[in-house]
Design a protein around this motif. Sequence first.
Motif, PDB file in Angstrom:
ATOM      1  N   PHE B  39       0.797  -1.267  -0.470  1.00 26.37           N
ATOM      2  CA  PHE B  39      -0.310   0.265  -0.162  1.00 26.37           C
ATOM      3  C   PHE B  39       0.696   1.862   0.350  1.00 26.37           C
ATOM      4  O   PHE B  39       1.519   1.240   0.975  1.00 26.37           O
ATOM      5  CB  PHE B  39      -1.317  -0.661   1.040  1.00 26.37           C
ATOM      6  N   ARG B  40       0.524   1.873  -1.212  1.00 25.68           N
ATOM      7  CA  ARG B  40       1.536   3.582  -1.023  1.00 25.68           C
ATOM      8  C   ARG B  40       0.347   4.556  -0.908  1.00 25.68           C
ATOM      9  O   ARG B  40       1.290   5.272   0.145  1.00 25.68           O
ATOM     10  CB  ARG B  40       1.811   3.449  -2.279  1.00 25.68           C
ATOM     11  N   GLY B  41      -0.636   4.918  -1.408  1.00 27.44           N
ATOM     12  CA  GLY B  41      -1.117   6.003  -1.075  1.00 27.44           C
ATOM     13  C   GLY B  41      -0.939   7.612  -1.554  1.00 27.44           C
ATOM     14  O   GLY B  41      -1.569   7.952  -1.117  1.00 27.44           O
ATOM     15  N   THR B  44      -4.053   9.507  -2.213  1.00 31.56           N
ATOM     16  CA  THR B  44      -4.243  10.090  -0.253  1.00 31.56           C
ATOM     17  C   THR B  44      -3.409  10.772  -0.222  1.00 31.56           C
ATOM     18  O   THR B  44      -3.154  12.822   0.066  1.00 31.56           O
ATOM     19  CB  THR B  44      -3.894   9.152   1.188  1.00 31.56           C
ATOM     20  N   ILE B  45      -1.746  11.158  -0.762  1.00 22.89           N
ATOM     21  CA  ILE B  45      -0.882  12.311  -0.671  1.00 22.89           C
ATOM     22  C   ILE B  45      -0.766  12.763  -1.640  1.00 22.89           C
ATOM     23  O   ILE B  45      -0.586  14.417  -1.648  1.00 22.89           O
ATOM     24  CB  ILE B  45       0.298  11.141  -0.353  1.00 22.89           C
ATOM     25  N   ARG B  49      -2.016  19.121  -3.054  1.00 26.09           N
ATOM     26  CA  ARG B  49      -1.375  19.368  -3.561  1.00 26.09           C
ATOM     27  C   ARG B  49      -1.095  20.251  -5.227  1.00 26.09           C
ATOM     28  O   ARG B  49      -1.717  19.410  -5.686  1.00 26.09           O
ATOM     29  CB  ARG B  49       0.124  18.301  -3.853  1.00 26.09           C
ATOM     30  N   SER B  50      -0.024  20.642  -5.696  1.00 20.20           N
ATOM     31  CA  SER B  50       0.260  21.635  -6.937  1.00 20.20           C
ATOM     32  C   SER B  50      -0.047  19.991  -8.270  1.00 20.20           C
ATOM     33  O   SER B  50       0.853  19.005  -7.704  1.00 20.20           O
ATOM     34  CB  SER B  50       1.085  21.999  -7.569  1.00 20.20           C
ATOM     35  N   GLU B  52       0.379  20.241 -10.751  1.00 19.80           N
ATOM     36  CA  GLU B  52       2.555  20.572 -11.964  1.00 19.80           C
ATOM     37  C   GLU B  52       3.165  19.636 -11.142  1.00 19.80           C
ATOM     38  O   GLU B  52       3.963  18.217 -11.644  1.00 19.80           O
ATOM     39  CB  GLU B  52       2.464  21.481 -12.012  1.00 19.80           C
ATOM     40  N   ASP B  53       3.531  19.598  -9.310  1.00 21.22           N
ATOM     41  CA  ASP B  53       3.832  18.839  -9.179  1.00 21.22           C
ATOM     42  C   ASP B  53       3.649  17.076  -8.552  1.00 21.22           C
ATOM     43  O   ASP B  53       4.790  15.905  -8.622  1.00 21.22           O
ATOM     44  CB  ASP B  53       4.074  18.178  -7.527  1.00 21.22           C
ATOM     45  N   TRP B  55       3.174  14.538 -11.180  1.00 23.67           N
ATOM     46  CA  TRP B  55       3.740  13.755 -12.067  1.00 23.67           C
ATOM     47  C   TRP B  55       5.073  12.550 -11.332  1.00 23.67           C
ATOM     48  O   TRP B  55       5.578  11.701 -11.219  1.00 23.67           O
ATOM     49  CB  TRP B  55       4.683  14.095 -13.335  1.00 23.67           C
ATOM     50  N   LEU B  56       5.614  13.224 -10.636  1.00 23.85           N
ATOM     51  CA  LEU B  56       7.016  13.577 -10.070  1.00 23.85           C
ATOM     52  C   LEU B  56       6.428  12.674  -8.509  1.00 23.85           C
ATOM     53  O   LEU B  56       7.471  11.849  -8.211  1.00 23.85           O
ATOM     54  CB  LEU B  56       7.768  14.646  -9.491  1.00 23.85           C
ATOM     55  N   PHE B  57       5.648  12.810  -7.948  1.00 18.73           N
ATOM     56  CA  PHE B  57       4.973  11.462  -6.655  1.00 18.73           C
ATOM     57  C   PHE B  57       4.744  10.470  -7.380  1.00 18.73           C
ATOM     58  O   PHE B  57       5.139   9.404  -7.385  1.00 18.73           O
ATOM     59  CB  PHE B  57       3.730  12.198  -6.436  1.00 18.73           C
ATOM     60  N   ARG B  60       7.061   7.322  -8.605  1.00 17.81           N
ATOM     61  CA  ARG B  60       7.656   6.714  -7.435  1.00 17.81           C
ATOM     62  C   ARG B  60       6.769   5.437  -6.716  1.00 17.81           C
ATOM     63  O   ARG B  60       7.011   4.849  -6.052  1.00 17.81           O
ATOM     64  CB  ARG B  60       7.723   7.484  -6.198  1.00 17.81           C
ATOM     65  N   VAL B  81      -7.343  20.470 -17.720  1.00 18.29           N
ATOM     66  CA  VAL B  81      -7.764  21.675 -17.728  1.00 18.29           C
ATOM     67  C   VAL B  81      -7.608  21.533 -19.382  1.00 18.29           C
ATOM     68  O   VAL B  81      -8.201  22.299 -19.995  1.00 18.29           O
ATOM     69  CB  VAL B  81      -6.073  22.013 -17.614  1.00 18.29           C
TER      70      VAL B  81
END
Lengths: 183, 95
Positions: B39-41, B44-45, B49-50, B52-53, B55-57, B60, B81
Motif C-alpha cells: 500500500f502506497r497511498g 491520498t498524498i 498538492r500542485s 504540476e508536481d 507526476w513526480l509523486f 515513485r 484542464v
Amino acid sequence: MVGNRTMLSIAQEICPRPRRSSAPGPAPPTGDRGRIPQPHRAKGVKAALPNLTVPVVNVPGCPPNPVNVVGVIADYLLQNRLPALDSKGRPRFAYGRKVHELCPYREQESRCLKEQGCKGERCFNNCPSVKFNDGVSFPMQAGHPCIGCSEPNFWDTMTPFYGKATTIDGRSTSVRLTTQRPT
Amino acid sequence: MATSRVVIDPITRIEGHLKIEVQVTDGIVTDAWNSGTLFRGIETILKNRSPEDAWLFTQRLCGVCTYVHGEASVRAVENAVRLTIRPMPASSATS
C-alpha cells in the motif's frame, strides 16, 4: 507486505545482522513521501529501528546515485572504517557540497533554472559531477530543475517543485510567476 | 477431479510486491488471482498538492516502470484542464 511479512519485520530481522556497519541507503533519510498526509507510515531506518546498535549510513536520493551507494561499500572494504558523515548521516564525499555549487550552469543566465524552481541551492548532492547512467546526464543538463531529493522531508519542504524560490513566513517555498489558463 | 492451489508470494525478479494464486484442476488452470500487497497511498498524498508536481509523486510508484506512471499523471492533468499538446515538429523529433 512481501511474502506475507511486513517490511518492518524484515528490517528488524536483517538490519541488526552486520557486525560492523551497514549502508541501507536507497531511501530518503526519513523515508516518507509527504508529511501530511502520510498514509503508509513509512520511516527511515534510524526512525523505524530506534534500538539498532549498528551504525547507519544514509545514502539519500530518489533514487540515490548508485555510484554513491557502491562508493560507500567500496570505501568501507578498502579502509575498514566508515566514511566521514555529515549531521544527517550522509557520507561527506558525496553530500559535502550543494548541487548548485557543482552545477556547470549556475553562471549561465540562459541555462540556470533558479527562476523555474531549482532547489540546487538547498540540496546537498553530487549529481552534477557524478551524473547518472554512467555519466550521461543529470537533471539540469536535461533542462529540468533540481527537486532537492536528497534532503529530509523533501516532498514537503521542497514543494511546490516549480516556480521562483522565495521565503514566506520564514519558510522556503516557490511562487509561480505566471499562471496560464487554457482558453 | 483433482483441484489444487498454487500460491507464489512474492513474485520475485520484479520490482513490485505481487502475490499470485492459481487454481489448478486436472492439470488445467481454472482460476487465478493476483494481489498487489504494498500500500502506497499516493492518491491520498496527492490531495491538495500542485497538479504540476503530481507526476513526480506518481513516478515513485515503481523503480522500474517509473516513467509510465509519470506520463500517465501528466496526461491526467492535461485532460483535467483540457490541454491539447501540439505534436512535436518532425524536424526536432528526428534528431
